[in-house]
Write an enzyme that holds these catalytic residues in place. Structure first.
Site, short mmCIF file in Angstrom:
data_model
loop_
_atom_site.label_atom_id
_atom_site.label_comp_id
_atom_site.label_asym_id
_atom_site.label_seq_id
_atom_site.Cartn_x
_atom_site.Cartn_y
_atom_site.Cartn_z
N MET A 29 0.84 -1.20 0.00
CA MET A 29 0.00 0.00 0.00
C MET A 29 0.88 1.25 0.00
O MET A 29 0.41 2.34 0.30
CB MET A 29 -0.93 -0.01 1.21
CG MET A 29 -1.89 -1.21 1.19
SD MET A 29 -3.42 -0.92 2.07
CE MET A 29 -2.80 -0.65 3.72
N HIS A 36 9.40 -3.45 3.10
CA HIS A 36 8.94 -3.63 1.72
C HIS A 36 10.12 -3.89 0.78
O HIS A 36 10.05 -4.73 -0.11
CB HIS A 36 8.21 -2.37 1.23
CG HIS A 36 6.99 -2.00 2.01
ND1 HIS A 36 6.90 -0.86 2.76
CD2 HIS A 36 5.79 -2.62 2.15
CE1 HIS A 36 5.71 -0.77 3.33
NE2 HIS A 36 5.01 -1.83 2.98
N GLN A 60 -10.35 -2.92 2.29
CA GLN A 60 -9.85 -3.54 3.52
C GLN A 60 -9.87 -2.57 4.71
O GLN A 60 -9.42 -2.92 5.79
CB GLN A 60 -8.46 -4.13 3.31
CG GLN A 60 -7.35 -3.12 3.11
CD GLN A 60 -6.07 -3.80 2.64
OE1 GLN A 60 -6.01 -4.34 1.54
NE2 GLN A 60 -5.04 -3.79 3.47
N GLY A 162 5.17 -10.36 3.78
CA GLY A 162 5.97 -10.29 5.00
C GLY A 162 5.27 -10.99 6.16
O GLY A 162 4.05 -10.87 6.32
N ARG A 202 2.60 2.62 9.42
CA ARG A 202 1.87 3.34 10.47
C ARG A 202 2.79 3.85 11.58
O ARG A 202 2.35 4.65 12.40
CB ARG A 202 0.76 2.46 11.05
CG ARG A 202 -0.39 2.24 10.07
CD ARG A 202 -1.59 1.55 10.71
NE ARG A 202 -2.75 1.55 9.83
CZ ARG A 202 -3.17 0.53 9.08
NH1 ARG A 202 -2.49 -0.61 9.10
NH2 ARG A 202 -4.24 0.63 8.31
P1 AMP Z 1 1.57 -3.02 3.49
O1 AMP Z 1 2.04 -1.97 2.54
O2 AMP Z 1 1.62 -2.61 4.90
O3 AMP Z 1 0.25 -3.60 3.06
O4 AMP Z 1 2.61 -4.19 3.36
C1 AMP Z 1 2.96 -4.76 2.12
C2 AMP Z 1 3.76 -6.01 2.37
O5 AMP Z 1 4.93 -5.68 3.10
C3 AMP Z 1 2.99 -7.05 3.20
O6 AMP Z 1 3.29 -8.34 2.69
C4 AMP Z 1 3.58 -6.86 4.56
O7 AMP Z 1 3.52 -8.02 5.37
C5 AMP Z 1 5.02 -6.52 4.21
N1 AMP Z 1 5.64 -5.84 5.34
C6 AMP Z 1 5.19 -4.73 5.99
N2 AMP Z 1 5.98 -4.43 7.03
C7 AMP Z 1 6.97 -5.37 7.04
C8 AMP Z 1 8.08 -5.61 7.88
N3 AMP Z 1 8.36 -4.84 8.92
N4 AMP Z 1 8.88 -6.66 7.60
C9 AMP Z 1 8.60 -7.47 6.55
N5 AMP Z 1 7.55 -7.31 5.73
C10 AMP Z 1 6.75 -6.27 5.96
#
Ligand code: AMP
Length: 297
Positions: A29, A36, A60, A162, A202
């Site tokens: 996102m 990421h 979501q 992740g 966040r």
């Molecule tokens: P998001 O943009 O928060 O939806 O996350 C996108 C992807 O990055 C998802 O697969 C998350 O699990 C992964 N992700 C976010 N934060 C972390 C982190 N600290 N370590 C590893 N992967 C992460």
């Protein structure tokens, strides 16, 4: 270097059909951080081309959640990806940014009012009934729907997620298995701040002082693992962690230990592979911030 940015489904499909070789997809996102980037790095190791999607998916978010205020930092994200390519000497032709509009991903429209929503959504029953799914009832319906749409636009060989969002990993893997999707889900470890707090888009909402104080979240998970090694039960560990974290600044949403297949609550003795996870609200005067983290026994 110039990275190609696609805003429409037809552009990304056309590109996908034009390339020969394997493709890895990293759904995000945006508001990219090193968590990421670790997924992007792994995608480059495993695949010839990588697509990173940057899309704040409205379905979501529940009413009252942070859809409007969710950080949208496209220029910064682009710069981070560019820097990553330069440092790793990767040719920019191997990376695509897919940054679609809501109307591209929801061509029949999307209504934020749950009662007025129509159309096709993906629901994975079982592992969505606990943890994040319990606190945020339509969250995984939104996640699975957008993830399947992204798979359909990009036909990846691999998709990278992740462990930070451990339930999301388990639910997406279940969807891939149940719907006979022809791709491999790759799960990568949690990337953390120096103080142990899991990196999250966040975290930007936290004051410096609270970011420091939030290190107690990961410490308490580690203490949970120590108690498991001493033979403590699920209930004992949960109570310990709740007591360790709760105070005026932190309100616990849940602390839970679950088996790793359907994510049902573990009672009594813990088994190797069980998931210890939690969600905590940081009570800042201007804004409550919800943080999640987990560790696997
Ligand atoms: P998001 O943009 O928060 O939806 O996350 C996108 C992807 O990055 C998802 O697969 C998350 O699990 C992964 N992700 C976010 N934060 C972390 C982190 N600290 N370590 C590893 N992967 C992460």
């Amino acid at each position: 270097m110039t990275i190609q940015v696609f805003r429409t489904v037809s552009e990304v499909r056309e590109w996908r059909e034009s390339v020969e070789g394997t493709v890895g997809l990293v759904p995000t996102m945006g508001a990219l951080h090193s968590g990421h980037i670790a997924l992007v790095e792994e995608s480059f190791k495993k695949s010839d081309f990588t697509i990173i999607s940057i899309f704040v998916n409205p379905s979501q978010f529940a009413p009252g959640e942070d859809l409007d205020s969710y950080p949208r930092t496209f220029d910064d994200d682009y710069a981070k990806l560019n820097e990553f390519l330069i440092i790793n000497k990767i040719n920019s032709s191997r990376l695509i940014i897919f940054n679609p509009t809501v109307s591209e991903i929801y061509p029949s429209g999307f209504n934020l009012d749950i009662n007025l929503q129509k159309g096709t959504f993906i629901q994975v029953l079982g592992p969505t009934s606990t943890l994040e799914g319990k606190s945020r009832p339509l969250f995984f319906r939104g996640v699975c729907t957008v993830v399947l749409k992204l798979f359909n636009c990009t036909s990846p060989n691999y998709a990278f997620f992740g462990q930070k969002d451990v339930q999301q990993c388990i639910v997406v893997q279940r969807m891939v298995k149940d719907l006979l999707l022809n791709l491999e889900i790759v799960i990568l470890p949690i990337v953390r701040e120096v103080n142990g707090l899991a990196k999250s888009s966040r975290n930007k909402y936290l004051t410096e002082e609270n970011l420091e104080k939030a290190s107690i979240i990961y410490k308490s998970l580690q203490n949970g693992v120590d108690l498991y090694k001493k033979g403590k039960s699920s209930e004992d560990i949960i109570t310990f962690i709740e007591n360790e974290i709760s105070n005026e600044l932190f309100t616990i949403d849940y602390v839970s230990i679950n088996e790793p297949v359907d994510l049902q609550e573990r009672k009594g003795p813990i088994e190797k592979g069980d998931v210890l996870s939690l969600a905590v609200f940081v009570n800042q005067p201007d804004q409550k911030v919800r943080l999640i983290d987990n560790i696997i026994f």
